[in-house]
Design an enzyme around this catalytic site. Structure first.
Site, PDB file in Angstrom:
ATOM      1  N   GLN A  10       0.827  -1.206   0.000  1.00 56.07           N
ATOM      2  CA  GLN A  10       0.000   0.000   0.000  1.00 56.07           C
ATOM      3  C   GLN A  10       0.862   1.258   0.000  1.00 56.07           C
ATOM      4  O   GLN A  10       1.935   1.286   0.594  1.00 56.07           O
ATOM      5  CB  GLN A  10      -0.911  -0.006   1.230  1.00 56.07           C
ATOM      6  CG  GLN A  10      -2.134   0.868   1.066  1.00 56.07           C
ATOM      7  CD  GLN A  10      -3.248   0.461   2.021  1.00 56.07           C
ATOM      8  OE1 GLN A  10      -3.442  -0.703   2.290  1.00 56.07           O
ATOM      9  NE2 GLN A  10      -3.970   1.430   2.518  1.00 56.07           N
ATOM     10  N   SER A  94       3.853  -6.744   2.247  1.00 62.81           N
ATOM     11  CA  SER A  94       2.527  -6.696   2.875  1.00 62.81           C
ATOM     12  C   SER A  94       1.469  -7.253   1.918  1.00 62.81           C
ATOM     13  O   SER A  94       1.528  -8.424   1.559  1.00 62.81           O
ATOM     14  CB  SER A  94       2.212  -5.272   3.341  1.00 62.81           C
ATOM     15  OG  SER A  94       1.050  -5.243   4.149  1.00 62.81           O
ATOM     16  N   LEU A  95       0.511  -6.432   1.450  1.00 64.18           N
ATOM     17  CA  LEU A  95      -0.508  -6.959   0.535  1.00 64.18           C
ATOM     18  C   LEU A  95       0.121  -7.535  -0.731  1.00 64.18           C
ATOM     19  O   LEU A  95      -0.458  -8.400  -1.401  1.00 64.18           O
ATOM     20  CB  LEU A  95      -1.523  -5.874   0.169  1.00 64.18           C
ATOM     21  CG  LEU A  95      -1.115  -4.834  -0.887  1.00 64.18           C
ATOM     22  CD1 LEU A  95      -1.464  -5.293  -2.294  1.00 64.18           C
ATOM     23  CD2 LEU A  95      -1.760  -3.511  -0.602  1.00 64.18           C
ATOM     24  N   ARG A 119      -9.527  -8.016   3.553  1.00 64.33           N
ATOM     25  CA  ARG A 119      -8.375  -7.628   4.375  1.00 64.33           C
ATOM     26  C   ARG A 119      -8.393  -6.126   4.646  1.00 64.33           C
ATOM     27  O   ARG A 119      -8.190  -5.676   5.776  1.00 64.33           O
ATOM     28  CB  ARG A 119      -7.090  -8.045   3.662  1.00 64.33           C
ATOM     29  CG  ARG A 119      -5.794  -7.843   4.433  1.00 64.33           C
ATOM     30  CD  ARG A 119      -4.643  -8.407   3.601  1.00 64.33           C
ATOM     31  NE  ARG A 119      -3.351  -8.323   4.253  1.00 64.33           N
ATOM     32  CZ  ARG A 119      -2.490  -7.325   4.135  1.00 64.33           C
ATOM     33  NH1 ARG A 119      -2.814  -6.275   3.378  1.00 64.33           N
ATOM     34  NH2 ARG A 119      -1.312  -7.344   4.736  1.00 64.33           N
ATOM     35  N   HIS A 203       0.028  -3.855  10.798  1.00 65.68           N
ATOM     36  CA  HIS A 203       1.133  -4.719  11.224  1.00 65.68           C
ATOM     37  C   HIS A 203       1.537  -4.494  12.681  1.00 65.68           C
ATOM     38  O   HIS A 203       2.704  -4.302  12.999  1.00 65.68           O
ATOM     39  CB  HIS A 203       2.338  -4.546  10.297  1.00 65.68           C
ATOM     40  CG  HIS A 203       2.055  -4.953   8.893  1.00 65.68           C
ATOM     41  ND1 HIS A 203       1.861  -6.271   8.529  1.00 65.68           N
ATOM     42  CD2 HIS A 203       1.872  -4.223   7.756  1.00 65.68           C
ATOM     43  CE1 HIS A 203       1.595  -6.341   7.243  1.00 65.68           C
ATOM     44  NE2 HIS A 203       1.573  -5.118   6.749  1.00 65.68           N
ATOM     45  N   GLN A 252       0.907 -12.348   9.096  1.00 71.00           N
ATOM     46  CA  GLN A 252       1.462 -11.073   8.614  1.00 71.00           C
ATOM     47  C   GLN A 252       0.539  -9.890   8.890  1.00 71.00           C
ATOM     48  O   GLN A 252       0.974  -8.739   8.844  1.00 71.00           O
ATOM     49  CB  GLN A 252       1.821 -11.134   7.124  1.00 71.00           C
ATOM     50  CG  GLN A 252       0.667 -11.360   6.166  1.00 71.00           C
ATOM     51  CD  GLN A 252       0.688 -10.426   4.973  1.00 71.00           C
ATOM     52  OE1 GLN A 252      -0.085  -9.482   4.972  1.00 71.00           O
ATOM     53  NE2 GLN A 252       1.494 -10.678   3.967  1.00 71.00           N
TER      54      GLN A 252
END
Length: 313
Positions: A10, A94-95, A119, A203, A252
């Site tokens: 992101q 991440s994503l 998510r 996170h 994660q």
């Protein structure tokens, strides 16, 4: 020359994202159409026309960034005969880990879009707006970051969310605790600390409700072994087992993104070219991280053509 395909997280969203690929390649258009259909939403129109405020909403930004990455990979395969098998590893920030899994054939585009929509929604719902925060500690090493967190821990939850590159660490947690860590870091000789314009503290342990939602969703998701090992955020090591990947996708959500270690590990195993699909955020970080590695960003048709030619030349 050994290479790894990497996939951004992101922050790389922008109005117009992916439009040059869609205009140039039928295979890229097909990816955007598949994502739109999976979500029952004209996400591609939002990506190309805005408004940026709506695109930046976590539930939209996450599948949008994934779509652009996979559109670049689809065009690379269909028009230039280069696919993920050219890589020693794939990895996503991440994503971007969902994008990496799709690229490696472990997850379908439709399923990834739906999972990322959920998510994003779950992450936003986990903490009321204004109660959480994230901050970048620029020029800080891990010892300094951990010291600042220790000094701020009495104010609430605050942890390291992203270890992105040397001198680029992101912390996340309760706003009061993040503010206290930012104040403390200035007394520890760190060049700069600044709050990030995010809508939730990603996170960190405050994301536990989102992790629970993803555990439920991933339990029934069709996930297979990837064709190329995936270097995961929570382990910073290569994983080729679908069930381990399923578990780590849940971990994660609250865990640290160990990107610096991931890149170092791939480089130590011979990767000297890191190819970022769909953006140039990770490529920019790489330039400050490993001086003798080559970073390539695949954003335009010209980028794809030049990269494919470099492999065959």
């Amino acid at each position: 020359m050994a290479l790894a395909f990497t996939f951004p997280g992101q922050g790389s969203q922008a109005v117009g994202m992916g439009k040059p690929l869609a205009d140039e390649f039928a295979s890229a258009r097909a990816v955007f159409e598949e994502v739109d259909e999976a979500l029952g939403q004209n996400l591609s129109q939002l990506m190309w026309d805005g408004p940026i405020e709506e695109l930046t909403l976590t539930e939209n930004a996450q599948p949008a960034i994934m779509a652009v990455s996979l559109a670049a990979m689809a065009a690379l395969k269909s028009d230039f005969d280069v696919d993920v098998s050219a890589a020693q590893f794939v990895a996503g920030h991440s994503l971007g880990e969902y994008s990496a899994l799709c690229a490696a054939g472990a997850l379908s585009v439709s399923d990834a879009a739906k999972l990322l929509k959920l998510r994003g929604q779950s992450m936003q719902k986990a903490v009321p707006v204004g109660q959480g925060a994230m901050a970048a500690l620029l020029g800080a090493d891990m010892e300094q970051a951990e010291k600042a967190i220790s000094l701020a821990s009495s104010e609430g939850i605050v942890t390291i969310a992203n270890d992105n590159a040397p001198g680029q660490i992101v912390i996340s947690g309760d706003k009061s605790a993040v503010d206290a860590a930012v104040a403390a870091i200035k007394d520890l000789g760190v060049r700069k600390a600044m709050l990030l314009p995010v809508s939730a503290p990603f996170h960190c342990p405050l994301m536990e409700p989102a992790a629970n939602a993803m555990a439920d969703a991933l339990k029934d998701a069709a996930l297979s072994n990837p064709s190329v090992p995936v270097v995961t955020n929570v382990s910073a090591g290569a994983v080729s087992d679908a069930e381990t990947l399923r578990t780590q996708l849940v971990e994660q959500v609250t865990g640290k993104v160990r990107w610096r270690e991931s890149v170092d590990g791939m480089h130590a195993q011979g990767v000297d070219q890191f190819v970022e699909a769909g953006a140039k955020v990770l490529t920019t970080m790489l330039k400050r991280h490993i001086k003798d590695a080559q970073g390539t960003a695949l954003v335009t048709a010209q980028d794809l053509e030049a990269f494919a030619a470099s492999l065959k030349g």
